[in-house]
Design a protein around this motif. Sequence first.
Motif, PDB file in Angstrom:
ATOM      1  N   MET A 142      -9.338 -10.505 -15.903  1.00 25.97           N
ATOM      2  CA  MET A 142      -8.302  -9.821 -15.141  1.00 25.97           C
ATOM      3  C   MET A 142      -8.562 -10.061 -13.655  1.00 25.97           C
ATOM      4  N   ALA A 143      -7.491 -10.338 -12.944  1.00 31.78           N
ATOM      5  CA  ALA A 143      -7.577 -10.566 -11.502  1.00 31.78           C
ATOM      6  C   ALA A 143      -6.461  -9.800 -10.814  1.00 31.78           C
ATOM      7  N   SER A 144      -6.628  -9.558  -9.550  1.00 27.86           N
ATOM      8  CA  SER A 144      -5.571  -8.959  -8.731  1.00 27.86           C
ATOM      9  C   SER A 144      -5.355  -9.829  -7.508  1.00 27.86           C
ATOM     10  N   VAL A 145      -4.097  -9.983  -7.134  1.00 26.60           N
ATOM     11  CA  VAL A 145      -3.741 -10.683  -5.904  1.00 26.60           C
ATOM     12  C   VAL A 145      -3.241  -9.645  -4.911  1.00 26.60           C
ATOM     13  N   TRP A 146      -3.828  -9.644  -3.727  1.00 29.44           N
ATOM     14  CA  TRP A 146      -3.437  -8.756  -2.637  1.00 29.44           C
ATOM     15  C   TRP A 146      -2.867  -9.623  -1.516  1.00 29.44           C
ATOM     16  N   TYR A 147      -1.800  -9.182  -0.882  1.00 31.64           N
ATOM     17  CA  TYR A 147      -1.095 -10.046   0.055  1.00 31.64           C
ATOM     18  C   TYR A 147      -0.260  -9.204   1.027  1.00 31.64           C
ATOM     19  N   PRO A 148       0.111  -9.783   2.179  1.00 32.28           N
ATOM     20  CA  PRO A 148       1.032  -9.079   3.078  1.00 32.28           C
ATOM     21  C   PRO A 148       2.417  -8.995   2.447  1.00 32.28           C
ATOM     22  N   ALA A 149       2.992  -7.812   2.489  1.00 34.30           N
ATOM     23  CA  ALA A 149       4.263  -7.562   1.801  1.00 34.30           C
ATOM     24  C   ALA A 149       5.375  -7.300   2.807  1.00 34.30           C
ATOM     25  N   VAL A 150       6.599  -7.526   2.356  1.00 33.46           N
ATOM     26  CA  VAL A 150       7.781  -7.283   3.183  1.00 33.46           C
ATOM     27  C   VAL A 150       8.796  -6.481   2.379  1.00 33.46           C
ATOM     28  N   GLY A 151       9.848  -6.059   3.060  1.00 35.91           N
ATOM     29  CA  GLY A 151      10.915  -5.329   2.386  1.00 35.91           C
ATOM     30  C   GLY A 151      10.577  -3.855   2.246  1.00 35.91           C
ATOM     31  N   ASN A 152      11.327  -3.205   1.403  1.00 35.51           N
ATOM     32  CA  ASN A 152      11.150  -1.779   1.182  1.00 35.51           C
ATOM     33  C   ASN A 152      10.008  -1.562   0.188  1.00 35.51           C
ATOM     34  N   VAL A 153       8.787  -1.591   0.698  1.00 36.44           N
ATOM     35  CA  VAL A 153       7.631  -1.496  -0.191  1.00 36.44           C
ATOM     36  C   VAL A 153       7.543  -0.134  -0.862  1.00 36.44           C
ATOM     37  N   ARG A 154       8.186   0.872  -0.299  1.00 38.20           N
ATOM     38  CA  ARG A 154       8.108   2.215  -0.895  1.00 38.20           C
ATOM     39  C   ARG A 154       8.793   2.274  -2.257  1.00 38.20           C
ATOM     40  N   ARG A 155       9.599   1.279  -2.569  1.00 42.86           N
ATOM     41  CA  ARG A 155      10.204   1.215  -3.901  1.00 42.86           C
ATOM     42  C   ARG A 155       9.173   0.830  -4.955  1.00 42.86           C
ATOM     43  N   HIS A 156       8.039   0.367  -4.519  1.00 44.02           N
ATOM     44  CA  HIS A 156       7.013  -0.107  -5.433  1.00 44.02           C
ATOM     45  C   HIS A 156       5.840   0.877  -5.437  1.00 44.02           C
ATOM     46  N   PRO A 157       5.335   1.247  -6.606  1.00 41.77           N
ATOM     47  CA  PRO A 157       4.277   2.262  -6.668  1.00 41.77           C
ATOM     48  C   PRO A 157       2.986   1.773  -6.024  1.00 41.77           C
ATOM     49  N   VAL A 158       2.250   2.703  -5.452  1.00 43.56           N
ATOM     50  CA  VAL A 158       0.925   2.409  -4.912  1.00 43.56           C
ATOM     51  C   VAL A 158      -0.076   2.422  -6.053  1.00 43.56           C
TER      52      VAL A 158
END
Length: 391
Positions: free
Chosen positions: A76-92
């Motif tokens: 299992m891996a995770s990718v972390w990256y700079p995000a754009v748009g309405n990020v609040r629509r996506h769960p933390v």
Amino acid sequence: MTSALTRRRLLAAALATGVAVPLGDRSRAAPAPPGPTRITLPPPTGPHRVGTVSLHLVDGSRPDPVAGAGHHRELMASVWYPAVGNVRRHPVVPWMPAAPLRALLVSAGFDAGAAAAPRTAGHEGAAALRAPARLPVIVFSHGNDGHRAEATIVVQELASHGYVVVTVDHTYDAFSVFPDGRLTVPEDLSFTPWDHARDIRFVLDCIEDLAAGRNPDVGGRPLPASLGAAFDLRRIGMFGWSKGATATALVMNQDRRVRAGLGFDGPMQSVPPVAEIDRPFMLMTAEFTRAAKPSIAQFWSNLHGWRLNVQADGAAHSSYCDNQWLIPQLARIIGMSDEDLAGWIGTLDPARAVRIQQAYPLAFFDLHLRHQRQHLLEGPNPAFPEVQFIF
């Protein structure tokens, strides 16, 4: 009480309590849910919001050492990256998924239903930034019996400053869970830094797939918008803690895709040993020092490119990872004495440790992957009086 706790048990206790008096500045942290204040992670300082997505990867060239014939190594891996748009629509996302967190608690002798993991800054599935140029990439390898979340403070800091960071659970040396619910925990296996290194080299292949527009997730789960366009394969770095630091050097011995390496207090010892490295490498040492450990001194002599060794006064083995921030919050809850706490995390102030975690890895990768001069790495800095340069 503390004398009977292992470091893992102490951290598990922190997560089991679910409450703490916060340390440091939380001005950019996400609003806390109703009820008691949760154990927290410090927010990243960069200009970008952070997105994240998990990947289920299978290396068809390597048999699974536990599952038996016909099964191949899964990660299992995770990718972390700079995000754009309405990020609040996506769960933390939480610091760890629920199942491995419960396993961590059980392994430490705590009630599995008591877990309350910190929340990260990562918004699951948010669209990735489409920058004028692709972004530098960094891979992280965790320590012995660890998990890919243990350096989340550093990981989300780098992502907030425009890096793509890939973290990996080294199966059977980690607390992890697959999408179908299968839980894996550290096994009694001879799992060496070379095994970590083999995992990372496979993950680098998967990163190439992502950059080419392919989806390496074996379940074909959807990827965030624009994620594949973010990876710059010409600018890849790596860092690791403890065993993961040694694995970083081993990967650089074998794979020139990694241009720069950073080790958090690693023993730098393996069989066969780490060979010479001609690319930039930085050591952030604490307990595994060149003066105390011959393997570190030998490794240092094998570095023939740019090299640097820094050390924070009062640092312990885990001071450059999340434990340095999480464990003191537990100490406040249970009334641990300052003397007992120092036995676990040293005497380095947690808030100062966070600033070091945020500043020095970023400066290292900015210098060697972005070719931006970093005065912070040129000598002792009055902003960080506790950081010594070991020449």
